[in-house]
Design a protein around this motif. Structure first.
Motif, PDB file in Angstrom:
ATOM      1  N   ILE A 120      29.213  20.500  45.135  1.00 13.95           N
ATOM      2  CA  ILE A 120      30.399  21.354  45.086  1.00 13.95           C
ATOM      3  C   ILE A 120      31.604  20.503  45.434  1.00 13.95           C
ATOM      4  CG2 ILE A 120      31.561  23.334  46.127  1.00 13.95           C
ATOM      5  CD1 ILE A 120      29.183  24.070  44.340  1.00 13.95           C
ATOM      6  N   CYS A 121      32.574  20.445  44.542  1.00 13.19           N
ATOM      7  CA  CYS A 121      33.775  19.627  44.740  1.00 13.19           C
ATOM      8  C   CYS A 121      34.995  20.493  44.459  1.00 13.19           C
ATOM      9  CB  CYS A 121      33.760  18.415  43.820  1.00 13.19           C
ATOM     10  SG  CYS A 121      32.408  17.262  44.153  1.00 13.19           S
ATOM     11  N   ALA A 122      35.723  20.833  45.514  1.00 17.27           N
ATOM     12  CA  ALA A 122      36.864  21.744  45.402  1.00 17.27           C
ATOM     13  C   ALA A 122      38.148  21.046  45.832  1.00 17.27           C
ATOM     14  CB  ALA A 122      36.634  22.980  46.267  1.00 17.27           C
ATOM     15  N   VAL A 123      39.252  21.471  45.246  1.00 18.24           N
ATOM     16  CA  VAL A 123      40.579  21.004  45.649  1.00 18.24           C
ATOM     17  C   VAL A 123      41.259  22.127  46.414  1.00 18.24           C
ATOM     18  CG1 VAL A 123      42.741  19.958  44.901  1.00 18.24           C
ATOM     19  CG2 VAL A 123      40.672  19.623  43.546  1.00 18.24           C
ATOM     20  N   CYS A 124      41.947  21.769  47.472  1.00 14.08           N
ATOM     21  CA  CYS A 124      42.455  22.773  48.403  1.00 14.08           C
ATOM     22  C   CYS A 124      43.762  23.407  47.919  1.00 14.08           C
ATOM     23  CB  CYS A 124      42.635  22.169  49.794  1.00 14.08           C
ATOM     24  SG  CYS A 124      42.862  23.426  51.071  1.00 14.08           S
ATOM     25  N   TYR A 125      43.660  24.187  46.867  1.00 22.63           N
ATOM     26  CA  TYR A 125      44.767  25.044  46.448  1.00 22.63           C
ATOM     27  C   TYR A 125      44.514  26.428  47.031  1.00 22.63           C
ATOM     28  CZ  TYR A 125      46.578  21.343  43.528  1.00 22.63           C
ATOM     29  OH  TYR A 125      47.109  20.148  43.099  1.00 22.63           O
ATOM     30  N   ASN A 126      44.762  26.520  48.320  1.00 27.14           N
ATOM     31  CA  ASN A 126      44.463  27.737  49.082  1.00 27.14           C
ATOM     32  C   ASN A 126      45.308  28.925  48.667  1.00 27.14           C
ATOM     33  OD1 ASN A 126      46.548  26.005  50.521  1.00 27.14           O
ATOM     34  ND2 ASN A 126      46.833  27.965  51.590  1.00 27.14           N
ATOM     35  N   ILE A 127      46.488  28.677  48.066  1.00 25.76           N
ATOM     36  CA  ILE A 127      47.403  29.785  47.770  1.00 25.76           C
ATOM     37  C   ILE A 127      46.813  30.711  46.706  1.00 25.76           C
ATOM     38  CG2 ILE A 127      49.790  30.409  47.174  1.00 25.76           C
ATOM     39  CD1 ILE A 127      50.681  27.720  48.175  1.00 25.76           C
ATOM     40  N   ARG A 128      45.882  30.221  45.929  1.00 25.29           N
ATOM     41  CA  ARG A 128      45.147  31.106  45.013  1.00 25.29           C
ATOM     42  C   ARG A 128      44.505  32.272  45.771  1.00 25.29           C
ATOM     43  NH1 ARG A 128      41.437  28.072  40.518  1.00 25.29           N
ATOM     44  NH2 ARG A 128      42.940  26.542  39.713  1.00 25.29           N
ATOM     45  N   PHE A 129      44.200  32.056  47.047  1.00 24.29           N
ATOM     46  CA  PHE A 129      43.379  33.006  47.777  1.00 24.29           C
ATOM     47  C   PHE A 129      44.155  33.968  48.659  1.00 24.29           C
ATOM     48  CE2 PHE A 129      40.263  30.215  46.097  1.00 24.29           C
ATOM     49  CZ  PHE A 129      39.177  31.051  45.862  1.00 24.29           C
ATOM     50  N   TYR A 130      45.467  34.066  48.471  1.00 24.76           N
ATOM     51  CA  TYR A 130      46.150  35.276  48.899  1.00 24.76           C
ATOM     52  C   TYR A 130      45.644  36.372  47.960  1.00 24.76           C
ATOM     53  CZ  TYR A 130      49.539  32.722  51.800  1.00 24.76           C
ATOM     54  OH  TYR A 130      50.151  31.954  52.770  1.00 24.76           O
ATOM     55  N   PRO A 131      45.160  37.487  48.484  1.00 20.68           N
ATOM     56  CA  PRO A 131      44.480  38.473  47.633  1.00 20.68           C
ATOM     57  C   PRO A 131      45.285  38.931  46.425  1.00 20.68           C
ATOM     58  CG  PRO A 131      44.042  38.961  49.921  1.00 20.68           C
ATOM     59  CD  PRO A 131      45.047  37.838  49.914  1.00 20.68           C
ATOM     60  N   LEU A 132      46.604  39.052  46.565  1.00 22.49           N
ATOM     61  CA  LEU A 132      47.379  39.557  45.435  1.00 22.49           C
ATOM     62  C   LEU A 132      47.549  38.522  44.327  1.00 22.49           C
ATOM     63  CD1 LEU A 132      49.956  41.844  47.236  1.00 22.49           C
ATOM     64  CD2 LEU A 132      48.018  42.523  45.818  1.00 22.49           C
ATOM     65  N   ASN A 133      47.344  37.249  44.621  1.00 23.20           N
ATOM     66  CA  ASN A 133      47.289  36.267  43.544  1.00 23.20           C
ATOM     67  C   ASN A 133      45.989  36.399  42.763  1.00 23.20           C
ATOM     68  OD1 ASN A 133      49.813  35.020  43.825  1.00 23.20           O
ATOM     69  ND2 ASN A 133      49.076  33.779  45.541  1.00 23.20           N
ATOM     70  N   GLN A 134      44.907  36.703  43.443  1.00 22.93           N
ATOM     71  CA  GLN A 134      43.662  37.010  42.745  1.00 22.93           C
ATOM     72  C   GLN A 134      43.816  38.286  41.917  1.00 22.93           C
ATOM     73  OE1 GLN A 134      40.442  35.348  43.039  1.00 22.93           O
ATOM     74  NE2 GLN A 134      41.568  33.654  43.966  1.00 22.93           N
ATOM     75  N   GLN A 135      44.511  39.275  42.472  1.00 23.70           N
ATOM     76  CA  GLN A 135      44.803  40.518  41.763  1.00 23.70           C
ATOM     77  C   GLN A 135      45.562  40.226  40.468  1.00 23.70           C
ATOM     78  OE1 GLN A 135      44.182  43.782  42.383  1.00 23.70           O
ATOM     79  NE2 GLN A 135      45.598  44.767  40.960  1.00 23.70           N
ATOM     80  N   ALA A 136      46.611  39.395  40.565  1.00 24.99           N
ATOM     81  CA  ALA A 136      47.427  39.075  39.394  1.00 24.99           C
ATOM     82  C   ALA A 136      46.605  38.324  38.349  1.00 24.99           C
ATOM     83  CB  ALA A 136      48.638  38.251  39.816  1.00 24.99           C
ATOM     84  N   HIS A 137      45.758  37.419  38.790  1.00 25.34           N
ATOM     85  CA  HIS A 137      44.851  36.705  37.884  1.00 25.34           C
ATOM     86  C   HIS A 137      43.986  37.705  37.108  1.00 25.34           C
ATOM     87  CE1 HIS A 137      41.682  33.875  36.616  1.00 25.34           C
ATOM     88  NE2 HIS A 137      40.808  34.704  37.160  1.00 25.34           N
ATOM     89  N   GLY A 138      43.449  38.685  37.812  1.00 19.91           N
ATOM     90  CA  GLY A 138      42.627  39.704  37.160  1.00 19.91           C
ATOM     91  C   GLY A 138      43.423  40.561  36.200  1.00 19.91           C
ATOM     92  N   MET A 139      44.677  40.866  36.567  1.00 18.43           N
ATOM     93  CA  MET A 139      45.531  41.677  35.692  1.00 18.43           C
ATOM     94  C   MET A 139      45.816  40.962  34.374  1.00 18.43           C
ATOM     95  SD  MET A 139      48.244  43.187  38.496  1.00 18.43           S
ATOM     96  CE  MET A 139      49.306  43.913  37.234  1.00 18.43           C
ATOM     97  N   VAL A 140      46.169  39.672  34.461  1.00 23.07           N
ATOM     98  CA  VAL A 140      46.459  38.918  33.241  1.00 23.07           C
ATOM     99  C   VAL A 140      45.211  38.812  32.377  1.00 23.07           C
ATOM    100  CG1 VAL A 140      47.129  36.676  32.318  1.00 23.07           C
ATOM    101  CG2 VAL A 140      48.368  37.632  34.269  1.00 23.07           C
ATOM    102  N   ALA A 141      44.066  38.520  33.007  1.00 21.83           N
ATOM    103  CA  ALA A 141      42.811  38.398  32.250  1.00 21.83           C
ATOM    104  C   ALA A 141      42.442  39.694  31.547  1.00 21.83           C
ATOM    105  CB  ALA A 141      41.683  37.971  33.189  1.00 21.83           C
ATOM    106  N   ALA A 142      42.809  40.836  32.159  1.00 19.35           N
ATOM    107  CA  ALA A 142      42.506  42.144  31.564  1.00 19.35           C
ATOM    108  C   ALA A 142      43.528  42.564  30.519  1.00 19.35           C
ATOM    109  CB  ALA A 142      42.431  43.198  32.671  1.00 19.35           C
ATOM    110  N   GLY A 143      44.586  41.771  30.338  1.00 13.94           N
ATOM    111  CA  GLY A 143      45.613  42.097  29.349  1.00 13.94           C
ATOM    112  C   GLY A 143      46.663  43.061  29.841  1.00 13.94           C
ATOM    113  N   ASP A 144      46.748  43.296  31.148  1.00 15.12           N
ATOM    114  CA  ASP A 144      47.695  44.278  31.678  1.00 15.12           C
ATOM    115  C   ASP A 144      49.150  43.885  31.453  1.00 15.12           C
ATOM    116  OD1 ASP A 144      45.462  45.591  32.554  1.00 15.12           O
ATOM    117  OD2 ASP A 144      45.714  45.084  34.678  1.00 15.12           O
TER     118      ASP A 144
END
Length: 384
Positions: A120-144
């Motif tokens: 497992i090799c990860a880069v520390c882009y922690n800001i992705r993990f504010y919950p509402l950024n994950q929410q926005a990612h899901g919204m765009v993927a769903a076509g909202d």
């Protein structure tokens, strides 16, 4: 939650961000086997200060510790490449701070090594993990939001606004040719790429160094702290700020600015994504609120509430609604996601943490920015 208490981790780097990593690991229940400082003496001193029971004398000593499963690399940028390559040779999982390397040539080698390692090799882009950024990612993927047209925003700070402000990131040989772009701009690039699913195709960049000379203290200075005591005048050629126009694959356009000299802006990351049917925007200084804009209906502000969020946002939420999840929580959410995959031995189908491939993309972006600013023209990513 998955049981992490049997996992042992070590942290390279004992400054501001290394300490954040240690604190998040403790909250997660991961055993912190030890830390590695910039020197043996520094490591021992800082380990005692942050309550870690052991300090490694050298990188070789850490590599030889077979009890350590995962290593967090939070050292200055110039050390990432040799340390990560050695850690992968030693069979360790790696979480590396950004930017992944000093150049895209280095990061390309790191991608190849990571794939071959099976770790497992990860880069520390922690800001992705504010919950509402994950929410926005899901919204765009769903076509909202419909088709994405325009991505704008900035990342502005003021902690290097004075002549006497000092940090190793000011020096190109330690932090890289880019500073405001490499240090904080890559966060914005990664986050907007994650939210929108878009990758930059080409850039037109203007970099500025407003303080071409600074006062460097003769003693050590920790990130975000003020220099004290004797100083010496040194030339600076890394960027205090940037203005960058972006062309994305698929036709979308973007504009971003970065600055570490905007007085009063402590840690202001803002993105605004305009789609064909709706828009969304987020501000790191009010992280529990997501703006959603509409043309034919009322705008709304979604407060972080997992009873109202999509599955992507809900997975990242930890605290109850109204209990603000901030900077430290983003590391906890990020590490939790990575360590689930450490336990399983492979990246999950719904995992959203940044890979070494993502880190390499940011390095290609940075290389293009440097070339564009020097030659004052549009530059394609990977052009050179």
């Amino acid at each position: 939650m998955t049981e992490f208490s049997q996992i042992r981790a070590a942290v390279i780097g004992t400054g501001f961000i290394g300490t954040v990593h240690v604190q998040a690991l403790r909250r997660l229940g991961v055993q912190v086997a030890g830390v590695l400082g910039s020197s043996e003496a520094r490591g021992i001193e800082r380990a005692a200060e942050i309550g870690v029971g052991y300090a490694y004398a050298s990188l070789d000593a850490l590599l030889a510790d077979d009890s350590v499963d995962v290593v967090h690399v939070t050292s200055p940028n110039h050390a990432h490449f040799p340390q990560v390559m050695a850690l992968l040779d030693a069979g360790k999982h790696v979480i590396c701070e950004k930017p992944l390397a000093m150049t895209s040539a280095e990061s390309a080698q790191m991608v190849t090594k990571a794939k071959a390692s099976g770790k497992i090799c990860a880069v520390c882009y922690n800001i992705r993990f504010y919950p509402l950024n994950q929410q926005a990612h899901g919204m765009v993927a769903a076509g909202d939001l419909g088709r994405i047209h325009f991505v704008t925003g900035h990342y502005h700070q003021d902690w290097l606004a004075k002549l006497t402000d000092w940090n190793w990131r000011l020096q190109a040989d330690k932090g890289g040719a880019l500073r405001s772009v490499g240090d904080i701009g890559t966060h914005w690039v990664d986050l907007t790429s994650f939210v929108t699913g878009l990758k930059a195709k080409s850039v037109f960049a203007d970099l500025t160094t407003f303080l071409p000379e600074r006062q460097r203290p003769t003693g050590p200075v920790e990130t975000f702290s003020s220099a004290q005591g004797a100083t010496e005048t040194v030339p600076i050629d890394t960027d205090d700020s940037s203005a960058i126009i972006i062309r994305y694959s698929g036709g979308a356009k973007g504009v971003m600015t970065t600055s570490q000299i905007n007085v009063g802006r402590k840690n202001s990351l803002i993105w605004d994504v305009a789609g064909s049917t709706a828009s969304a925007a987020w501000d790191s200084e009010t992280p529990d609120h997501l703006f959603i804009g509409r043309r034919d209906g009322p705008n709304e502000v979604l407060m972080r509430d997992f009873t109202l969020m999509n599955p992507a946002g809900t997975r990242a939420a930890t605290l109850p609604p109204g209990h603000v999840e901030g900077f430290a929580d983003s590391f906890f959410n990020f590490f939790r996601a990575v360590y689930v995959d450490v336990c399983s031995g492979t990246r999950g189908a719904d995992s959203t943490w940044a890979t070494f491939e993502d880190g390499h993309y940011e390095m290609l972006f940075c290389d293009a920015v440097v070339k564009s600013s020097r030659e004052q023209r549009w530059v394609d990513l990977g052009e050179h």
